[in-house]
Structure formats: structure tokens, C-alpha cells
Design an enzyme around this catalytic site. Sequence first.
Site, short mmCIF file in Angstrom:
data_model
loop_
_atom_site.label_atom_id
_atom_site.label_comp_id
_atom_site.label_asym_id
_atom_site.label_seq_id
_atom_site.Cartn_x
_atom_site.Cartn_y
_atom_site.Cartn_z
N LEU A 73 0.82 -1.22 0.00
CA LEU A 73 0.00 0.00 0.00
C LEU A 73 0.85 1.27 0.00
CD1 LEU A 73 -2.93 -1.00 2.40
CD2 LEU A 73 -3.02 -0.74 -0.08
N ASP A 317 0.55 -9.49 -4.75
CA ASP A 317 1.82 -8.75 -4.76
C ASP A 317 1.63 -7.42 -5.48
OD1 ASP A 317 4.42 -8.04 -4.26
OD2 ASP A 317 5.32 -9.48 -5.63
#
Length: 429
Positions: A73, A317
Amino acid sequence: MTDSGPVTDNGSWLIKGVTILASGQQGDEPTSILIDGGSVTAIGPDLDHPGARTLDAGGLIALPGLVDLHTHLREPGREDAETVETGTAAAALGGYAAVHAMANTDPVADTAGVVEQVWRLGRTAGHCDVQPVGAVTVGLGGARLAELGTMADSAARVRVFSDDGRCVSDPLLMRRALEYVKAFDGVIAQHAQDPRLTEGAQLNEGEMSARLGLAGWPAVAEEAVIARDCLLAAHVGSALHVCHVSTAGSAEIIRWAKSKGWRVTAEVTPHHLLLTDELAAGYDPVFKVNPPLRTEADVAELRRALADGTIDCVATDHAPHPVEAKESEWAEAAFGMTGLETALRVVQRAMVDTGLLDWAGVADRMSVRPARIGRLTGHGIPPAAPAEAVTTAGASKSRNTPFAGMELPGRVVATFLRGVPTVLDGKLA
Ligand SMILES: [Zn+2]
């Protein structure tokens, strides 16, 4: 759906004409799902509920809200690439109800303070649940164990620890980490990459790397670390999770470890299920990722291993990068691809449309099992998210997706979190 968090709208919804194709509840007949007070309260063909808002889901299927074990993130530190707000919006649009946020932020998520910050940012954003992953070593430095216990005891209740982006290559440190997390049923998620065997590596070592004249990333650099870690996990009786398995040999090692009854789980990314190193031929860095895209034979074996359960789950991922980090020469470009908004569609194409996995299998590999491995309560419970597979809008801040312009099946129509829609009609609700 889950039992805690900020979503408080308790309005009721009647999802009509949907087909439930999720683990344990497989059926072909369209039915209705009543969501009331934050949870599914009834399933049946003739449901009615006064005051309920209606979602016509004819022709759609319902899956449990997806769970990602592996999301970058980027916040704190690289908000130019992604924020918790934009990353979780992308997740919701992809059908996700929960994501695990990797620790390689700036500062690194190696203390209770940082993991609690990420956890709070996730609650504020509200698009999906954010479960922080804690670093294994201080600053991802690979030298000293981070404060695993205090992160586990924090408000973020960290159970998954990973130095992802880097490998915990010191075997003694890996052993200590595996031993430490046993006390609170934690798991060490390893980015398996021998650093010495991959110095300067740019793509899969093979015909393509030779042809392009770029340094190769050999399969053995992944497989050797996975084999060692399986043995270590067995030796100390702890839980190992293998991140982004990319080679046929890795799948074989994990199959062997599981046959011994060892506590080893594994994930594969959507891109490793569909793309090969042939795509590097044009030197387009959008295909530069770590671990690298491998060969056709690897892709075939990864699909087979996911289908037979050797590989437990799909994890994205999701690795957003600002444009300037990817629009350079191959050798200078950053490793990584976005993935949250396309994962379900890619899995549909690679696994469902090929007959390798049915939708119940998809629910299992993209929700039930990742929720279990991530020690999440309240997730992975079918059915929670009516979906038909895929997404329309782009919410991630970054655009480094290898699937742009590629024909993918399906789309995500709606996502619900604790009974409240986060996505309706393919758009953020
Ligand atoms: Zn990684």
C-alpha cells in the site's frame, strides 16, 4: 464480512437471482441473499424483506469477499505511488474485503507504532479491512529481529511477519523468527530469493536473459531458500508461508514439505499464472517483476499446483510505482506490477476458463484459505460478495499493470463489507 471495524450502515439488501458458487455452498440454481444488520441472514429463492434495497444479480455469481495476503500500500512514505485510501479503493473494486499490507514502507512497519498507524489508516479509508504485516527484522536490515511480540500485542494484532521485498537470508535469524511466532500462532512469510545468486538480476535466467543480454535470476535462487525454510519450519515446528512461488521446482518442494505434514503454505500471483518471460522481448519494464516472469512450463506447473492445493492461494503482490519508476530503461526500472483490480479476472482466465478450477475453488483459493493463513476472523466465509469477476474503473494511483489492453473475462459488479456495499455497479459505492 467481519465483526469489527468502522462500517456502521445497517441498511438491509436483497441480492436477487444470484448463483452462489462458493466453498461448501455450491449450487446451480439462482437464489436470493438477504443481508441485514451487517451480515447474511437468509439465503433462499423466495426471500422478501420490507424496506430492503434490491440488487438485481441475475446472471451473476456470488463469492465470499476476497482476501489478499500480499499488498503493497506504500503508505507511509511513498504516497506518490499509492496510499491506503487509493490502494484499498482498488482492492474493493477488485472484489476484495481485506488486504494484508506489506511492511516495506518508509518508515518500515517494524514497531507497534507503525503497524497501528497503517491499521488506523485502513479503518479510516473503509473500503476494505487492512491487516498490517510486520517486518521480521529491524528496518528490513536482515540483521536483528524486529519487535515481533509487541506488534502481535498491538491494536493491529499482527500475525503475519515478512521482510518482503527482501529475503531473510540468514538461516539463524530465520530460525529465531519461526521460533518466536509460535507463542502467538504467527507465521513467517518469506520472499525466497538468495541474494548472492541474484546480484544484479533483471529477469528469469534462461534463453530470454541470454538473448537480451541481461543478468539472469535463476530458479535455484528461489528453490534453495524455500527448501531450507521448509526444513527449518519442520525443525522448530512452526508455520512458514512462501510468498509468490514462481517456479515449477518450488511447487515440487512445497508438495514434498506438505506430504511430510509440515506447516508450510504458499501463494502464487495472478501474473505468474498467466505471463511468461517471453514478454520481456520488447524490453517493456511493465513486465519487470520480482520474482521474475518464468517459462511456459513453470506457468503450467504453477496452475496445476494451485488446482491441486499444493499452492494454497492467490495473492496479488500489488506493487504500485509512480510512472517515472517504470518508464525508464529495463535495467533502471523498478520491479513490480499492480494487481488488485485485475486479480479475479486473471484467475478466471488462467484457472476457470481452462477448466482447472471451478468457482468454489476460486472462493477457496482467493478468500477462505488466505483468510485462514492470515489469521483473519470474520473473512473467508461464503457468501459475502456478489461478483461476476472483474473491475471497470482504475482506482490505484499507479498504472504499472501488465494487463492494460489485454482481453480479460468477467467484471466485479458489487462488493459488500459487513453488509454495506463498498462497490456497486462496478464503481465505488
Ligand atoms: Zn516479494
